[in-house]
Every structure is written in structure tokens, then in C-alpha cells.
Write an enzyme that holds these catalytic residues in place. Structure first.
Site, PDB file in Angstrom:
ATOM      1  N   ASN A  96      -7.617   9.084  26.778  1.00 29.90           N
ATOM      2  CA  ASN A  96      -8.343   7.813  26.683  1.00 29.90           C
ATOM      3  C   ASN A  96      -7.333   6.704  26.932  1.00 29.90           C
ATOM      4  O   ASN A  96      -6.504   6.416  26.068  1.00 29.90           O
ATOM      5  CB  ASN A  96      -8.971   7.687  25.286  1.00 29.90           C
ATOM      6  CG  ASN A  96      -9.554   6.314  25.042  1.00 29.90           C
ATOM      7  OD1 ASN A  96      -9.772   5.543  25.987  1.00 29.90           O
ATOM      8  ND2 ASN A  96      -9.807   5.992  23.783  1.00 29.90           N
ATOM      9  N   TRP A  97      -7.435   6.105  28.120  1.00 31.94           N
ATOM     10  CA  TRP A  97      -6.436   5.086  28.492  1.00 31.94           C
ATOM     11  C   TRP A  97      -6.755   3.718  27.902  1.00 31.94           C
ATOM     12  O   TRP A  97      -6.017   2.758  28.116  1.00 31.94           O
ATOM     13  CB  TRP A  97      -6.340   4.986  30.017  1.00 31.94           C
ATOM     14  CG  TRP A  97      -5.770   6.217  30.682  1.00 31.94           C
ATOM     15  CD1 TRP A  97      -5.411   7.396  30.076  1.00 31.94           C
ATOM     16  CD2 TRP A  97      -5.502   6.398  32.080  1.00 31.94           C
ATOM     17  NE1 TRP A  97      -4.926   8.286  31.019  1.00 31.94           N
ATOM     18  CE2 TRP A  97      -4.974   7.706  32.242  1.00 31.94           C
ATOM     19  CE3 TRP A  97      -5.661   5.578  33.201  1.00 31.94           C
ATOM     20  CZ2 TRP A  97      -4.598   8.197  33.508  1.00 31.94           C
ATOM     21  CZ3 TRP A  97      -5.294   6.071  34.450  1.00 31.94           C
ATOM     22  CH2 TRP A  97      -4.760   7.362  34.595  1.00 31.94           C
ATOM     23  N   LYS A  98      -7.884   3.618  27.207  1.00 34.13           N
ATOM     24  CA  LYS A  98      -8.296   2.344  26.584  1.00 34.13           C
ATOM     25  C   LYS A  98      -8.208   1.200  27.606  1.00 34.13           C
ATOM     26  O   LYS A  98      -8.494   1.421  28.782  1.00 34.13           O
ATOM     27  CB  LYS A  98      -7.443   2.067  25.345  1.00 34.13           C
ATOM     28  CG  LYS A  98      -7.386   3.276  24.412  1.00 34.13           C
ATOM     29  CD  LYS A  98      -6.887   2.946  23.042  1.00 34.13           C
ATOM     30  CE  LYS A  98      -6.681   4.220  22.254  1.00 34.13           C
ATOM     31  NZ  LYS A  98      -6.670   4.028  20.820  1.00 34.13           N
ATOM     32  N   HIS A 105     -16.593   5.842  20.502  1.00 33.26           N
ATOM     33  CA  HIS A 105     -15.205   5.760  20.016  1.00 33.26           C
ATOM     34  C   HIS A 105     -15.147   4.790  18.835  1.00 33.26           C
ATOM     35  O   HIS A 105     -15.877   3.798  18.802  1.00 33.26           O
ATOM     36  CB  HIS A 105     -14.293   5.289  21.146  1.00 33.26           C
ATOM     37  CG  HIS A 105     -12.843   5.407  20.823  1.00 33.26           C
ATOM     38  ND1 HIS A 105     -12.196   4.464  20.067  1.00 33.26           N
ATOM     39  CD2 HIS A 105     -11.926   6.367  21.114  1.00 33.26           C
ATOM     40  CE1 HIS A 105     -10.917   4.839  19.924  1.00 33.26           C
ATOM     41  NE2 HIS A 105     -10.734   5.985  20.551  1.00 33.26           N
ATOM     42  N   GLU A 142     -13.184   2.498  18.125  1.00 32.36           N
ATOM     43  CA  GLU A 142     -12.932   1.092  18.491  1.00 32.36           C
ATOM     44  C   GLU A 142     -14.222   0.420  18.948  1.00 32.36           C
ATOM     45  O   GLU A 142     -14.430  -0.779  18.711  1.00 32.36           O
ATOM     46  CB  GLU A 142     -11.834   1.027  19.568  1.00 32.36           C
ATOM     47  CG  GLU A 142     -10.468   1.367  18.967  1.00 32.36           C
ATOM     48  CD  GLU A 142      -9.458   1.948  19.933  1.00 32.36           C
ATOM     49  OE1 GLU A 142      -9.666   1.883  21.159  1.00 32.36           O
ATOM     50  OE2 GLU A 142      -8.439   2.481  19.450  1.00 32.36           O
ATOM     51  N   GLU A 192     -12.175  12.242  15.287  1.00 31.88           N
ATOM     52  CA  GLU A 192     -11.081  11.284  15.319  1.00 31.88           C
ATOM     53  C   GLU A 192     -11.057  10.492  14.010  1.00 31.88           C
ATOM     54  O   GLU A 192     -11.756   9.467  13.889  1.00 31.88           O
ATOM     55  CB  GLU A 192     -11.264  10.313  16.488  1.00 31.88           C
ATOM     56  CG  GLU A 192     -11.235  10.974  17.839  1.00 31.88           C
ATOM     57  CD  GLU A 192     -10.711  10.018  18.898  1.00 31.88           C
ATOM     58  OE1 GLU A 192      -9.695  10.348  19.515  1.00 31.88           O
ATOM     59  OE2 GLU A 192     -11.288   8.934  19.071  1.00 31.88           O
ATOM     60  N   GLY A 223      -3.987   5.593  16.743  1.00 31.30           N
ATOM     61  CA  GLY A 223      -3.032   4.540  17.079  1.00 31.30           C
ATOM     62  C   GLY A 223      -2.083   4.183  15.953  1.00 31.30           C
ATOM     63  O   GLY A 223      -1.377   3.176  16.034  1.00 31.30           O
ATOM     64  N   SER A 260      -3.392  10.125  17.106  1.00 30.76           N
ATOM     65  CA  SER A 260      -1.932  10.233  17.194  1.00 30.76           C
ATOM     66  C   SER A 260      -1.459  11.640  17.574  1.00 30.76           C
ATOM     67  O   SER A 260      -0.491  12.147  17.013  1.00 30.76           O
ATOM     68  CB  SER A 260      -1.281   9.766  15.882  1.00 30.76           C
ATOM     69  OG  SER A 260      -1.558   8.389  15.659  1.00 30.76           O
ATOM     70  N   GLY A 280      -4.912   9.180  22.964  1.00 35.49           N
ATOM     71  CA  GLY A 280      -4.797   7.783  23.356  1.00 35.49           C
ATOM     72  C   GLY A 280      -3.411   7.482  23.882  1.00 35.49           C
ATOM     73  O   GLY A 280      -3.080   7.750  25.036  1.00 35.49           O
ATOM     74  N   GLY A 281      -2.567   6.939  23.023  1.00 39.22           N
ATOM     75  CA  GLY A 281      -1.246   6.454  23.433  1.00 39.22           C
ATOM     76  C   GLY A 281      -0.448   7.424  24.282  1.00 39.22           C
ATOM     77  O   GLY A 281       0.124   7.032  25.326  1.00 39.22           O
TER      78      GLY A 281
HETATM   79  C1  PEP Z   1      -7.938   7.531  20.832  1.00 40.25           C
HETATM   80  O1  PEP Z   1      -7.907   6.415  21.301  1.00 40.25           O
HETATM   81  O2  PEP Z   1      -8.961   8.211  20.936  1.00 40.25           O
HETATM   82  C2  PEP Z   1      -6.754   8.022  20.137  1.00 40.25           C
HETATM   83  C3  PEP Z   1      -6.838   9.153  19.505  1.00 40.25           C
HETATM   84  O3  PEP Z   1      -5.614   7.252  20.192  1.00 40.25           O
HETATM   85  P1  PEP Z   1      -4.129   7.684  19.732  1.00 40.25           P
HETATM   86  O4  PEP Z   1      -3.860   9.043  20.346  1.00 40.25           O
HETATM   87  O5  PEP Z   1      -3.244   6.629  20.303  1.00 40.25           O
HETATM   88  O6  PEP Z   1      -4.125   7.745  18.269  1.00 40.25           O
END
Ligand code: PEP
Length: 252
Positions: free
Chosen positions: A10-12, A96, A98, A168, A174, A214, A235-236
Site C-alpha cells: 500500500n503506497w498510500k 483501510h 486511514e 491491520e 505506521g 509495520s 505500507g512503509g
Molecule cells: C498499511 O498502510 O496498510 C500499513 C500496514 O502500513 P505500515 O506497514 O507502514 O504499518
């Protein structure tokens, strides 16, 4: 039953078209020999066409980060499932945390988006997860169960072939705080039981449940070894080709 892992990035709201193309071009050779894992990248809408073009003929599929429930209409800023299919995009992330936190996403809108995505032939990654407060209060299963029931309302067992659940925990997204493999496995097993009660054992056994929060290269293998963890939503770490490739390879 061994399910085929799915690792999705997920590149957000990161990466311009040029940056997205460069990232996926870096990623392609790093994962080219992976045959046993579904690999998905989910860039911002503006990058989708370029990333679909750059991944053509590769083992990397492309997903959107959201999809609207209507086929068309006066919904400024939204994108329909048919528009995504035309690019063509194969996956969509729905619900998601967010989106739930900042854009008033509810279980009802998740359900509406999911039905539109499935009707258009997209594979949906439906996100669920509790906040830290909810976990501290012992409400994790109530929250996740409610999100599942609401998000998947009205679906038939056959629809679940194109649904991936992403567990999640909001406190892990994050933050650099990853759920322990045991914490994640507990909730994944709960989700599978809930799916069994709703759709039957066969569907529950076949449905892939990703962990997200994470996920980093050094944490991925142990998470993915858990019996009910069938992939990751990243994500990151998906913004760095080498890190994402290492997580994909942890799923092999
Ligand atoms: C996400 O955005 O779905 C996520 C899990 O982010 P991160 O891996 O950065 O925690």
C-alpha cells in the site's frame, strides 16, 4: 490447507508517476523468480496506468487504494470500479483504517464499495482492525467481528473467492510497533472462525487473511509462518524495492 500467500504493498499518498515507475522497475527483477506468492502493488490513482504498463508481462499485479460504490455519478473526487477495470487494475483495498479515521469510512460504506468492486470483477482487500484503546479494553474480537459482519454483509459464499481480509491493528500501522506473531495469529484464527460461522468451513479454509502493521523484512518470515497468516499488507516497507522484495520472499 495451504493457501497461496498474497503480499500487497500500500503506497498510500506517496510516489509521483515518475517515482512509481522507477520503484516498480526496481522491484521487477528482484521478485521475477517468485512463483508461489501473489504480489500486488497499490499506488495512488494517478500512478495506476503507468504502473500497469510498467508491470505488463511481470508477476506483479496492480491494485487501487479505494473504489466508489456507484457505477458513475456526481461524486467529486471518487473513482468507480469500472474505471479501475478499464486501466486494467485487478485489486482494490477497501476500508483501510486511514479511510475509516480521516474520511468517515464506515462498515456500511465498506460493504457498498466491496459489492461494487466484486460486481466489476476486482479482487478486494478488506481491512479490519482495532485501535489501541479497543485492544486495551479487551474489545478486539468485538470490533473486528463487527467490522467483518458489516463489511461482508449480503455476500454469498461464492463471492469470497475474490475477497482477501487484511487484519491491520490500527496501533501497528505506521508506528513501527508490529503485532507479535502470537497476537496476530490469535486474531487471524478468530477471523477464520467468524468466516466459518458465516460462510462455512470450506470458504473459511480457502480465504486468505493478510496481516498488516509495520511489517518489515526482519519480521515477515515469523509472521508468515503462523498457520492463519496468508500474506501481508505492507505500507512503509513497500516503498523500498529491496525491503518489499525481501518481504515477498519471506512468503515463498
Ligand atoms: C498499511 O498502510 O496498510 C500499513 C500496514 O502500513 P505500515 O506497514 O507502514 O504499518
Amino acid at each position: 490447507m495451504k493457501r497461496r500467500p498474497c503480499i500487497a504493498g500500500n503506497w498510500k499518498m506517496y510516489k509521483t508517476v515518475a517515482e512509481a515507475t522507477a520503484l516498480v522497475n526496481d522491484l521487477k527483477p528482484l521478485v521475477a523468480d517468485v512463483r508461489t506468492v501473489d504480489i500486488v502493488v497499490c499506488p495512488p490513482f494517478t500512478d495506476l496506468a503507468a504502473v500497469v504498463k510498467a508491470t505488463a508481462g511481470s508477476n506483479i499485479a496492480v491494485g487501487a487504494q479505494n473504489v466508489h460504490w456507484a457505477a458513475s455519478g456526481a461524486f467529486t473526487g471518487e473513482v468507480s470500479a469500472a474505471m479501475l477495470r478499464e486501466i486494467p487494475v485487478a485489486y482494490a483495498i477497501i476500508g483501510h483504517s486511514e479511510r475509516r479515521q480521516y474520511f468517515a469510512e464506515t462498515d456500511q460504506t465498506v460493504n457498498d464499495r466491496l459489492k461494487a468492486a466484486l460486481a466489476a470483477g476486482l479482487t478486494a482487500i478488506v481491512c479490519v482492525g482495532e485501535t489501541l484503546d479497543q485492544r486495551t479494553q479487551g474489545a478486539t474480537e468485538t470490533v473486528v467481528g463487527t467490522q467483518l459482519d458489516g463489511g461482508l454483509a449480503g455476500l454469498a459464499a461464492a463471492d469470497m473467492a475474490k475477497v482477501i481480509i487484511a487484519y491491520e491493528p490500527v496501533w501497528a500501522i505506521g508506528t513501527g510497533v508490529t503485532a507479535t506473531p502470537a497476537q496476530a495469529q490469535d486474531v487471524h484464527a478468530f477471523i477464520r472462525r467468524r468466516l466459518a460461522a458465516r460462510f462455512g468451513e470450506g470458504v473459511a479454509a480457502a480465504t486468505r487473511i493478510q496481516y498488516g502493521g509495520s511489517v518489515k523484512p526482519d519480521k515477515a518470515a515469523e509472521l508468515l509462518r503462523q498457520p492463519d497468516i496468508d500474506g501481508a499488507l505492507v505500507g512503509g516497507a513497500s516503498l523500498k524495492a529491496a525491503d518489499f522484495a525481501a518481504i515477498v520472499k519471506a512468503g515463498v
